[in-house]
Design a protein around this motif. Sequence first.
Motif, PDB file in Angstrom:
ATOM      1  N   LYS A  11       0.802  -1.214   0.000  1.00  0.00           N
ATOM      2  CA  LYS A  11       0.000   0.000   0.000  1.00  0.00           C
ATOM      3  C   LYS A  11       0.842   1.274   0.000  1.00  0.00           C
ATOM      4  N   SER A  12       1.981   1.189   0.634  1.00  0.00           N
ATOM      5  CA  SER A  12       2.834   2.375   0.736  1.00  0.00           C
ATOM      6  C   SER A  12       4.261   1.869   0.937  1.00  0.00           C
ATOM      7  N   PRO A  13       5.266   2.505   0.333  1.00  0.00           N
ATOM      8  CA  PRO A  13       6.624   1.935   0.390  1.00  0.00           C
ATOM      9  C   PRO A  13       7.253   1.990   1.779  1.00  0.00           C
ATOM     10  N   ALA A  14       8.115   1.037   2.047  1.00  0.00           N
ATOM     11  CA  ALA A  14       8.960   1.076   3.247  1.00  0.00           C
ATOM     12  C   ALA A  14      10.340   1.537   2.813  1.00  0.00           C
ATOM     13  N   TYR A  15      11.001   2.282   3.688  1.00  0.00           N
ATOM     14  CA  TYR A  15      12.306   2.860   3.370  1.00  0.00           C
ATOM     15  C   TYR A  15      13.386   2.347   4.324  1.00  0.00           C
ATOM     16  N   TYR A  16      14.614   2.442   3.865  1.00  0.00           N
ATOM     17  CA  TYR A  16      15.770   2.082   4.685  1.00  0.00           C
ATOM     18  C   TYR A  16      15.676   2.735   6.070  1.00  0.00           C
ATOM     19  N   GLU A  17      15.921   1.948   7.086  1.00  0.00           N
ATOM     20  CA  GLU A  17      15.952   2.374   8.491  1.00  0.00           C
ATOM     21  C   GLU A  17      14.582   2.548   9.130  1.00  0.00           C
ATOM     22  N   ASP A  18      13.529   2.465   8.348  1.00  0.00           N
ATOM     23  CA  ASP A  18      12.200   2.497   8.966  1.00  0.00           C
ATOM     24  C   ASP A  18      12.093   1.398  10.027  1.00  0.00           C
ATOM     25  N   VAL A  19      11.513   1.739  11.159  1.00  0.00           N
ATOM     26  CA  VAL A  19      11.145   0.711  12.137  1.00  0.00           C
ATOM     27  C   VAL A  19       9.736   0.260  11.789  1.00  0.00           C
ATOM     28  N   LEU A  20       9.575  -1.033  11.573  1.00  0.00           N
ATOM     29  CA  LEU A  20       8.278  -1.576  11.154  1.00  0.00           C
ATOM     30  C   LEU A  20       7.713  -2.479  12.231  1.00  0.00           C
ATOM     31  N   VAL A  21       6.415  -2.580  12.257  1.00  0.00           N
ATOM     32  CA  VAL A  21       5.747  -3.546  13.119  1.00  0.00           C
ATOM     33  C   VAL A  21       5.015  -4.549  12.233  1.00  0.00           C
ATOM     34  N   VAL A  22       5.402  -5.809  12.353  1.00  0.00           N
ATOM     35  CA  VAL A  22       4.707  -6.880  11.633  1.00  0.00           C
ATOM     36  C   VAL A  22       3.666  -7.461  12.583  1.00  0.00           C
ATOM     37  N   ARG A  23       2.395  -7.385  12.199  1.00  0.00           N
ATOM     38  CA  ARG A  23       1.317  -7.957  13.011  1.00  0.00           C
ATOM     39  C   ARG A  23       0.893  -9.282  12.389  1.00  0.00           C
ATOM     40  N   THR A  24       0.835 -10.315  13.200  1.00  0.00           N
ATOM     41  CA  THR A  24       0.584 -11.681  12.704  1.00  0.00           C
ATOM     42  C   THR A  24      -0.568 -12.316  13.474  1.00  0.00           C
ATOM     43  N   LYS A  25      -1.385 -13.059  12.778  1.00  0.00           N
ATOM     44  CA  LYS A  25      -2.516 -13.726  13.413  1.00  0.00           C
ATOM     45  C   LYS A  25      -2.822 -15.022  12.641  1.00  0.00           C
ATOM     46  N   VAL A  26      -3.261 -16.064  13.359  1.00  0.00           N
ATOM     47  CA  VAL A  26      -3.761 -17.258  12.670  1.00  0.00           C
ATOM     48  C   VAL A  26      -5.197 -16.979  12.271  1.00  0.00           C
ATOM     49  N   GLU A  27      -5.469 -17.128  10.978  1.00  0.00           N
ATOM     50  CA  GLU A  27      -6.807 -16.818  10.480  1.00  0.00           C
ATOM     51  C   GLU A  27      -7.698 -18.058  10.484  1.00  0.00           C
ATOM     52  N   GLU A  28      -7.070 -19.217  10.255  1.00  0.00           N
ATOM     53  CA  GLU A  28      -7.853 -20.442  10.073  1.00  0.00           C
ATOM     54  C   GLU A  28      -6.952 -21.653  10.307  1.00  0.00           C
ATOM     55  N   ILE A  29      -7.427 -22.610  11.089  1.00  0.00           N
ATOM     56  CA  ILE A  29      -6.689 -23.859  11.247  1.00  0.00           C
ATOM     57  C   ILE A  29      -7.578 -25.011  10.816  1.00  0.00           C
ATOM     58  N   ARG A  30      -7.099 -25.778   9.864  1.00  0.00           N
ATOM     59  CA  ARG A  30      -7.786 -27.005   9.465  1.00  0.00           C
ATOM     60  C   ARG A  30      -6.893 -28.174   9.862  1.00  0.00           C
ATOM     61  N   SER A  31      -7.342 -29.386   9.598  1.00  0.00           N
ATOM     62  CA  SER A  31      -6.557 -30.533  10.069  1.00  0.00           C
ATOM     63  C   SER A  31      -5.187 -30.588   9.406  1.00  0.00           C
ATOM     64  N   ARG A  32      -5.112 -30.207   8.125  1.00  0.00           N
ATOM     65  CA  ARG A  32      -3.836 -30.331   7.417  1.00  0.00           C
ATOM     66  C   ARG A  32      -3.315 -29.028   6.835  1.00  0.00           C
ATOM     67  N   SER A  33      -3.943 -27.934   7.204  1.00  0.00           N
ATOM     68  CA  SER A  33      -3.476 -26.652   6.673  1.00  0.00           C
ATOM     69  C   SER A  33      -3.788 -25.542   7.661  1.00  0.00           C
ATOM     70  N   LEU A  34      -3.089 -24.435   7.522  1.00  0.00           N
ATOM     71  CA  LEU A  34      -3.431 -23.264   8.327  1.00  0.00           C
ATOM     72  C   LEU A  34      -3.091 -22.007   7.570  1.00  0.00           C
ATOM     73  N   ARG A  35      -3.809 -20.951   7.912  1.00  0.00           N
ATOM     74  CA  ARG A  35      -3.668 -19.690   7.212  1.00  0.00           C
ATOM     75  C   ARG A  35      -3.299 -18.594   8.206  1.00  0.00           C
ATOM     76  N   PHE A  36      -2.204 -17.888   7.911  1.00  0.00           N
ATOM     77  CA  PHE A  36      -1.806 -16.735   8.711  1.00  0.00           C
ATOM     78  C   PHE A  36      -2.146 -15.468   7.927  1.00  0.00           C
ATOM     79  N   ILE A  37      -2.497 -14.409   8.649  1.00  0.00           N
ATOM     80  CA  ILE A  37      -2.643 -13.103   7.995  1.00  0.00           C
ATOM     81  C   ILE A  37      -1.710 -12.109   8.673  1.00  0.00           C
ATOM     82  N   TYR A  38      -1.375 -11.053   7.950  1.00  0.00           N
ATOM     83  CA  TYR A  38      -0.333 -10.107   8.385  1.00  0.00           C
ATOM     84  C   TYR A  38      -0.714  -8.678   8.033  1.00  0.00           C
TER      85      TYR A  38
END
Lengths: 149, 149, 149, 149
Positions: free
Chosen positions: D66-93
């Motif tokens: 959506k918008s560029p990241a630049y050298y030295e920027d401090v970033l926050v990566v937000r992570t969540k499990v969206e869905e867990i099935r028996s043989r697969s799982l989906r993360f969103i960020y």
Amino acid sequence: MEWHETEIRVRYAETDQMGIVHNANYLVWFEVGRSDFCRARGFSYKEMEEKDNALMVVAESYCRYKSPAYYEDVLVVRTKVEEIRSRSLRFIYEIFRAADETLLAEGETLHLVTDENKKVRSLPESYKEKLLADEIPDENAFPDNQAPH
Amino acid sequence: MEWHETEIRVRYAETDQMGIVHNANYLVWFEVGRSDFCRARGFSYKEMEEKDNALMVVAESYCRYKSPAYYEDVLVVRTKVEEIRSRSLRFIYEIFRAADETLLAEGETLHLVTDENKKVRSLPESYKEKLLADEIPDENAFPDNQAPH
Amino acid sequence: MEWHETEIRVRYAETDQMGIVHNANYLVWFEVGRSDFCRARGFSYKEMEEKDNALMVVAESYCRYKSPAYYEDVLVVRTKVEEIRSRSLRFIYEIFRAADETLLAEGETLHLVTDENKKVRSLPESYKEKLLADEIPDENAFPDNQAPH
Amino acid sequence: MEWHETEIRVRYAETDQMGIVHNANYLVWFEVGRSDFCRARGFSYKEMEEKDNALMVVAESYCRYKSPAYYEDVLVVRTKVEEIRSRSLRFIYEIFRAADETLLAEGETLHLVTDENKKVRSLPESYKEKLLADEIPDENAFPDNQAPH
């Protein structure tokens, strides 16, 4: 429009500790295919950026990983323009293993055309034409082989 | 022994915000040259690792950057074995820009031969012979071109 | 001058199929250490490039790999300026595993100071002073933690 | 379930000649977030792979820039499990710039659970529980800071 094909060989550095190619490298390979697609139509990213102040910024990427790629595999990246709008374009890709023609991955990238200040602008008409044109036969295209020997 | 030559083209992802190739990529290119050097002698890293439990772990790397490489440059990586000892070997490299034959970088890597548990072991004699042998003419070497078309 | 210490954690993408970190990543970590060294003295690469037209181009890199780094290892990169001349400077590095204080690698990089056209120029005096100065205590340095929460 | 937050700083090597972070790096950052998400729940990829013969192979990746990241920027990566099935799982960020809380990118990854031979298998129940559990308070989690000083 036909697929443009680019051959690459998997590098050791592209593998990870699972023993297969790390997922982020496929986006690099898509870009290699895209660059080569443009060169085969007589222009380059570099030229767009330097001469015409038009950057193709990646706005979205998608990749489906169907089968792993391994170190030393010879791969074929197939690239095609899927859609051209006034300020954006979409490329699609398929990656095959050359030896057994297995489809390893497929994906797409959406690009916004911007100027050097990252402001959206329209794609210069000349590039639009080139992107939609047929491939230039090899002997007239950007020289591919200029080794000093 | 003659230099082995491998051609590569600079990828967009290999550049950094200085507009030139980032220094770490030269070590990746050295490795591409090394892999190709081995293939031209009829064997591969993969085979050494899987069949003969011999890894060539990098113990030292050195690179002198003489002139920048740019996006889309066609480069020639020249690779040679400089020294083979019982448990180590040294490769040297030169990287040229194909178009103007400018020497961009030169360097070397020292490798220890280890088993899969990273214990130092001696280089199997068969690989020593292959590394010191002349290049196999192209038509008999590892197939380089297997595109599905 | 004291060592500046920067902590990093090994990323999955940094490993290769040997199950250890790929050798090229150490040059990236040296750069992370170097950037952090500068920030701890109140300036940044970005500032040197944008405000003062001074780039620190890498002219040489050397790394000795003593023991492998593994995925998830917490590492400490120690960075120090070894030598400052009018148009060049040399950084040295040590990389330790935090958990057991094992020395994993040591190395150095030589930098030429250039302008944006890659012409060698002298290092602005203000940066020379900062590079040789003591570290600024944390509370006054470049803010490190600005998470949106 | 709440977002897990991981802070990173943009490396010079992650930029390209557009002066912004190259698109492939976002997939590496998603992985950094994912690794950290697991560690905050008391387990690691390494453990899943080595002790329980369960690999989380990436089957799909999607990123919207959506918008560029630049050298030295401090970033926050937000992570969540969206869905867990028996043989697969989906993360969103989601990736934010810390300084101005701008949303730079969002994306997701779909993972298949496989054994070391890349055969699909079910996710061990113990990991399923951990993935769905709340974060372990910092003092009990995997030690983050073990610098040798």
